[in-house]
Scaffold this motif. Structure first.
Motif, PDB file in Angstrom:
ATOM      1  N   GLU A   1     -85.655 -71.679  38.382  1.00 20.81           N
ATOM      2  CA  GLU A   1     -84.380 -71.387  39.053  1.00 20.81           C
ATOM      3  C   GLU A   1     -83.318 -72.410  38.667  1.00 20.81           C
TER       4      GLU A   1
ATOM      5  N   ALA B   1     -82.145 -71.822  35.085  1.00 20.28           N
ATOM      6  CA  ALA B   1     -81.264 -70.652  35.031  1.00 20.28           C
ATOM      7  C   ALA B   1     -79.852 -71.023  35.485  1.00 20.28           C
ATOM      8  N   LYS B   2     -79.751 -71.861  36.507  1.00 21.61           N
ATOM      9  CA  LYS B   2     -78.437 -72.299  36.990  1.00 21.61           C
ATOM     10  C   LYS B   2     -77.731 -73.157  35.945  1.00 21.61           C
TER      11      LYS B   2
END
Length: 221
Positions: free
Chosen positions: A130, A133-134
Motif C-alpha cells: 500500500e 502504491a502511494k
C-alpha cells in the motif's frame, strides 16, 4: 510483486522512501540497489559513481550517485555499515541497472554494523504494498518492461502515418534499442499487433492511460 506496473521482488527489504532495496546475503553483507520507482524518476541512467570503499557510512548516508540527462541524485544506504564495494558492472555499464535492477544491476555491498536494528525500519512485502502504491502515485511514476532509448509522441496523427514514422526511426536505431510510442489513435492496439506480425519487431509492453496508448517496441532485426 507488481504494483501499478512497477516490479518489487517479494524477497527484498525496502527503505522508507521506496527508492532503495536491501538484500541480506548469507555472508552477512547486504546488497543494495535502487527500486523501479527510483529508476523511473531518474530516467535513463548515464553514469553511476560510488563513495570510497572500506569506510563506514551511517544509515541514510549517500554511498553513491546516479546521473541521467534529467536527474542527479544520491543512493542512500538502507543500513549503516562499511561499504565493501561498488558493483563494477554498473560503473562500466550503467545500463545494467535498467536492464536488471534487482539482480545484476545491484549498486553496492555493505557490511552492516547493526542489521537487526536497521531492518526494523525497512519495509517488506506484502505489508509495504500500500505504501509503495502511494509513492508511485505521489511521484507520478510510470514503469514499463524496459527503459526506452527513443520517444515518439504522435498525438492527433492517424495510426497509419504513425507507423510510417516508426518504421523510419527503426531503420536508424541500433539493434536492441527501444522506442516508446505514445498515440491517441483508438485503432492503435489492433494496428500495432498487425504491424508487429508483419515486421517481426516485438511490442514488449503496452498500456492505456486515459485517451493515450503507450507501446514499447524493441528493434530486433
Amino acid at each position: 510483486m507488481k504494483i501499478d506496473g512497477c516490479e518489487f521482488p517479494d524477497d527484498l527489504l525496502y527503505d522508507s522512501d521506496g527508492l532503495v532495496w536491501a538484500r541480506p546475503l548469507t555472508s552477512g553483507d547486504v546488497q543494495v540497489g535502487i527500486t523501479s520507482i527510483y529508476a523511473a524518476v531518474a530516467g535513463r541512467i548515464a553514469k553511476v559513481s560510488g563513495k570510497t570503499a572500506g569506510v563506514e557510512y551511517a544509515k541514510g548516508s549517500a554511498i553513491g550517485f546516479l546521473e541521467s540527462g534529467k536527474y542527479f541524485g544520491p543512493i542512500r544506504a538502507p543500513v549503516g555499515g562499511v561499504l565493501q564495494e561498488i558493483n563494477p558492472k554498473v560503473l562500466v555499464k550503467p545500463r545494467t541497472m535498467m536492464e536488471d535492477l534487482y539482480r545484476e544491476g545491484w549498486i553496492a555491498r555493505v557490511h552492516p554494523s547493526n542489521l537487526a536494528a536497521d531492518r526494523r525500519s525497512l519495509l517488506a512485502l506484502p505489508a509495504a504494498a500500500e505504501f509503495l502504491a502511494k509513492q508511485i502515485a505521489a511521484l507520478r511514476v510510470r514503469c514499463f518492461a524496459a527503459f526506452p532509448d527513443y520517444e515518439m509522441f504522435e498525438i492527433g496523427v492517424e495510426c497509419a502515418a504513425v507507423l510510417v514514422k516508426l518504421n523510419e526511426l527503426l531503420v536508424q536505431v541500433p539493434l536492441g534499442e527501444i522506442v516508446h510510442l505514445v498515440t491517441d489513435d483508438p485503432t492503435s492496439p489492433i494496428e500495432m499487433v498487425r504491424w508487429s506480425d508483419e515486421t517481426g519487431q516485438p511490442v514488449i509492453d503496452e498500456r492505456r492511460e486515459g485517451p493515450l496508448f503507450h507501446f514499447l517496441v524493441r528493434k530486433t532485426s
